[in-house]
Design a protein around this motif. Structure first.
Motif, PDB file in Angstrom:
ATOM      1  N   GLU A  14       0.801  -1.220   0.000  1.00 25.42           N
ATOM      2  CA  GLU A  14       0.000   0.000   0.000  1.00 25.42           C
ATOM      3  C   GLU A  14       0.839   1.279   0.000  1.00 25.42           C
ATOM      4  OE1 GLU A  14      -0.232  -2.595   2.106  1.00 25.42           O
ATOM      5  OE2 GLU A  14      -0.698  -1.919   4.165  1.00 25.42           O
ATOM      6  N   ASP A  15       2.164   1.148   0.100  1.00 28.90           N
ATOM      7  CA  ASP A  15       3.037   2.318  -0.030  1.00 28.90           C
ATOM      8  C   ASP A  15       3.319   2.656  -1.495  1.00 28.90           C
ATOM      9  OD1 ASP A  15       4.866   1.078   2.760  1.00 28.90           O
ATOM     10  OD2 ASP A  15       3.458   2.755   2.763  1.00 28.90           O
ATOM     11  N   ARG A  16       2.843   1.808  -2.383  1.00 21.52           N
ATOM     12  CA  ARG A  16       3.051   2.052  -3.804  1.00 21.52           C
ATOM     13  C   ARG A  16       2.402   3.369  -4.214  1.00 21.52           C
ATOM     14  NH1 ARG A  16      -0.332  -0.609  -8.720  1.00 21.52           N
ATOM     15  NH2 ARG A  16       0.786   0.377 -10.447  1.00 21.52           N
ATOM     16  N   ALA A  17       3.193   4.254  -4.824  1.00 23.39           N
ATOM     17  CA  ALA A  17       2.702   5.571  -5.220  1.00 23.39           C
ATOM     18  C   ALA A  17       3.810   6.318  -5.937  1.00 23.39           C
ATOM     19  CB  ALA A  17       2.263   6.374  -3.991  1.00 23.39           C
ATOM     20  N   VAL A  18       3.443   7.438  -6.509  1.00 25.01           N
ATOM     21  CA  VAL A  18       4.438   8.412  -6.949  1.00 25.01           C
ATOM     22  C   VAL A  18       4.698   9.336  -5.763  1.00 25.01           C
ATOM     23  CG1 VAL A  18       5.004  10.260  -8.556  1.00 25.01           C
ATOM     24  CG2 VAL A  18       3.669   8.291  -9.337  1.00 25.01           C
ATOM     25  N   TYR A  19       5.954   9.494  -5.413  1.00 23.29           N
ATOM     26  CA  TYR A  19       6.341  10.304  -4.259  1.00 23.29           C
ATOM     27  C   TYR A  19       6.898  11.638  -4.752  1.00 23.29           C
ATOM     28  CZ  TYR A  19       5.641   6.469  -1.029  1.00 23.29           C
ATOM     29  OH  TYR A  19       5.070   5.488  -0.262  1.00 23.29           O
ATOM     30  N   TYR A  20       6.393  12.702  -4.152  1.00 25.52           N
ATOM     31  CA  TYR A  20       6.778  14.054  -4.520  1.00 25.52           C
ATOM     32  C   TYR A  20       7.378  14.770  -3.320  1.00 25.52           C
ATOM     33  CZ  TYR A  20       3.473  13.286  -8.375  1.00 25.52           C
ATOM     34  OH  TYR A  20       2.797  12.797  -9.468  1.00 25.52           O
ATOM     35  N   CYS A  21       8.417  15.543  -3.564  1.00 27.89           N
ATOM     36  CA  CYS A  21       8.872  16.443  -2.511  1.00 27.89           C
ATOM     37  C   CYS A  21       8.348  17.846  -2.810  1.00 27.89           C
ATOM     38  CB  CYS A  21      10.384  16.440  -2.361  1.00 27.89           C
ATOM     39  SG  CYS A  21      11.313  17.212  -3.688  1.00 27.89           S
ATOM     40  N   ALA A  22       8.224  18.621  -1.755  1.00 25.56           N
ATOM     41  CA  ALA A  22       7.671  19.959  -1.887  1.00 25.56           C
ATOM     42  C   ALA A  22       8.333  20.899  -0.901  1.00 25.56           C
ATOM     43  CB  ALA A  22       6.164  19.943  -1.660  1.00 25.56           C
ATOM     44  N   ALA A  23       8.479  22.128  -1.305  1.00 30.86           N
ATOM     45  CA  ALA A  23       8.899  23.196  -0.398  1.00 30.86           C
ATOM     46  C   ALA A  23       7.641  23.769   0.240  1.00 30.86           C
ATOM     47  CB  ALA A  23       9.660  24.272  -1.159  1.00 30.86           C
ATOM     48  N   LEU A  24       7.645  23.834   1.558  1.00 31.73           N
ATOM     49  CA  LEU A  24       6.447  24.189   2.311  1.00 31.73           C
ATOM     50  C   LEU A  24       6.555  25.581   2.929  1.00 31.73           C
ATOM     51  CD1 LEU A  24       6.114  20.844   4.297  1.00 31.73           C
ATOM     52  CD2 LEU A  24       5.003  21.431   2.129  1.00 31.73           C
TER      53      LEU A  24
END
Length: 127
Positions: free
Chosen positions: A89-99
């Protein structure tokens, strides 16, 4: 403007580990809190983890707490996501972001108020 480039995704068996990296360029990296989000097929993007400017404070989604660790190296302009005990269930596209400094996951679980985004890296976990 900040450019973010993720790397480190791939295919791993359940129970395995991956380390994602997000390299930043442009404006001063240490001026930004940073976060990781993910989007699974057919689902909305969701918060995974965040870290403040200095790295002294972190936060995690309940689904990854105890398995994932976010960290940053301001000298290298990079934020990391160490993912252990991976599940299908961790399968995904992972994105980083500046917050924004006042980012709160409960108030903005999709990261809509994020300042900059990377292009994403695919993580696939086989059972």
């Amino acid at each position: 403007q900040v450019q973010l480039v993720e790397s480190g995704g791939g295919l791993v068996q359940a129970g395995g580990s991956l380390r994602l990296s997000c390299a930043a360029s442009g404006r001063t990296f240490s001026n930004y809190a940073m976060g990781w989000f993910r989007q699974a097929p057919g689902k909305e993007r969701e918060f995974v983890a965040a870290i403040n400017r200095s790295g002294a404070s972190t936060g995690y989604a309940d689904s990854v707490k105890g398995r994932f660790t976010i960290s940053r190296d301001n000298a290298e302009n990079t934020v990391y996501l160490q993912m252990n005990s991976l599940k299908p269930e961790d399968r995904a596209v992972y994105y980083c972001a500046a917050l924004r400094d006042n980012y709160r996951p409960l108030a903005d679980p999709r990261g809509k108020e994020s300042l900059y985004w990377g292009q994403g890296t695919q993580v696939t976990v086989s059972s």
